[in-house]
Design an enzyme around this catalytic site. Structure first.
Site, PDB file in Angstrom:
ATOM      1  N   CYS A 112       0.693  -1.197   0.123  1.00 16.00           N
ATOM      2  CA  CYS A 112      -0.052  -0.079  -0.163  1.00 16.00           C
ATOM      3  C   CYS A 112       0.863   1.263   0.016  1.00 16.00           C
ATOM      4  CB  CYS A 112      -0.675  -0.034   1.265  1.00 16.00           C
ATOM      5  SG  CYS A 112      -2.106  -1.431   1.254  1.00 16.00           S
ATOM      6  N   HIS A 238      -3.596   6.942   3.009  1.00 12.77           N
ATOM      7  CA  HIS A 238      -3.848   5.608   2.566  1.00 12.77           C
ATOM      8  C   HIS A 238      -5.322   5.458   3.147  1.00 12.77           C
ATOM      9  CE1 HIS A 238      -4.208   1.615   1.486  1.00 12.77           C
ATOM     10  NE2 HIS A 238      -3.608   1.254   2.689  1.00 12.77           N
ATOM     11  N   ASN A 268     -10.099  -0.447   0.628  1.00 14.51           N
ATOM     12  CA  ASN A 268      -8.764  -0.276   0.614  1.00 14.51           C
ATOM     13  C   ASN A 268      -8.046  -1.012  -0.587  1.00 14.51           C
ATOM     14  OD1 ASN A 268      -5.641  -0.669   0.867  1.00 14.51           O
ATOM     15  ND2 ASN A 268      -5.932  -1.590   2.942  1.00 14.51           N
TER      16      ASN A 268
END
Length: 313
Positions: A112, A238, A268
């Protein structure tokens, strides 16, 4: 030389998967998922869509927005943890799809954090003077590595892509400060099981790491830029979990209305998370030329990356 974003594009698959979908086979509910994660829905790619297909859609938009053609791209960097196959790289496949020149291509795997890593890497190449237009893509198809039998992770992940063209921008704009880091001791907390091919996460440990590192890294890059929290126009973390995001925002001292929240729409999406948020805020008119943004991500590794960037070409 001021190096920043010359062109931007993003893509989310058409298929929308809401929280009610999981109620039929997991002991969960829309209310619980929304409260614990902030997620209401996510996008999943179709079975015949690969990560490179998502990357291609975002890249076309970024190249057009930069006012250039694929022939002007002189390097391609793709941040992904879900390549179409072990090799060739997604960047290689994307090169063919875009029909660029025979330029260098590479994938970066920082989970990520990958989009941050790749933007910072591209900045260095442009700063060297050897490259002018580097295509950076964050793309992931997490639906293919999600364990739908694991109640703690099944509801979290979505698919998507975002792309930028990194190059020289106007005076006073571009990337001002940045930080990357990793802690290999935390690799056991978030990884791909080599036997099942599915993602495994120790949510408690990842949460503790993320809450600390997102706030600390954001504060450091703001300090490095010689700025105060009041100077920040938009905080784009994020999009992993609303509670992690809120904690990072509070540590940085940013007002809630200045934080981008797209986790409710996309879940996500790993390396695509930050650019999908940027896309949302551009569409809503919440990012304007000369705005100062803080971007920060964390991911498997464990890894992290953050930057302060002044928006505009």
């Amino acid at each position: 030389m001021n190096v920043g974003i010359k062109g931007f594009g993003a893509y989310a698959p058409e298929k929308v998967v809401d929280n009610a979908y999981f109620e039929s086979f997991l002991e969960t509910s829309d209310e619980w998922i929304s409260k614990m994660t902030g997620i209401k829905e996510r996008r999943w790619a179709s079975e015949n869509q690969d990560t490179s297909d998502l990357a291609f859609e975002a890249s076309k938009k970024a190249i057009k927005d930069a006012g250039i053609t694929p022939a002007d791209i002189d390097m391609i960097i793709v941040a992904t943890a879900t390549g179409d196959m072990p090799f060739p790289s997604v960047a290689n496949i994307l090169q063919e799809k875009l029909d660029t020149r025979k330029v260098p291509t590479m994938d970066q795997l920082a989970a990520c954090s990958g989009f941050m890593y790749s933007m910072i890497t591209a900045k260095q190449y442009v700063q060297s003077g050897d490259y002018k237009n580097i295509l950076v893509v964050g793309a992931d198809k997490l639906s293919k590595i999600t364990d739908l039998t694991d109640r703690s992770t099944a509801v979290l992940f979505g698919d998507g892509a975002g792309a930028v063209v990194i190059g020289e921008v106007s005076e006073g704009r571009g990337i001002i400060s940045y930080e990357m880091g990793s802690d290999g001791n935390g690799g056991k907390y978030l990884y791909l099981n080599k036997d099942t091919g599915k993602l495994v996460m120790n949510g408690r440990e990842v949460f503790k790491f993320a809450v600390r590192i997102m706030g600390e890294a954001s504060t450091r890059v703001v300090d490095k830029a010689g700025l105060q929290s009041d100077d920040i126009d938009m905080f784009i973390p994020h999009q992993a979990n609303i509670r992690i995001m809120e904690s990072a925002r509070e540590r940085l001292g940013i007002e809630r209305e200045k934080m981008s929240v797209s986790v409710n729409r996309f879940g996500n999406t790993s390396a695509a998370s930050i650019p999908l948020s940027i896309s949302q805020e551009l569409e809503n008119g919440r990012i304007k030329d000369d705005d100062t943004l803080v971007l920060v991500g964390f991911g498997g590794g464990l890894t992290w990356g953050a930057m302060v960037i002044k928006w505009g070409k």
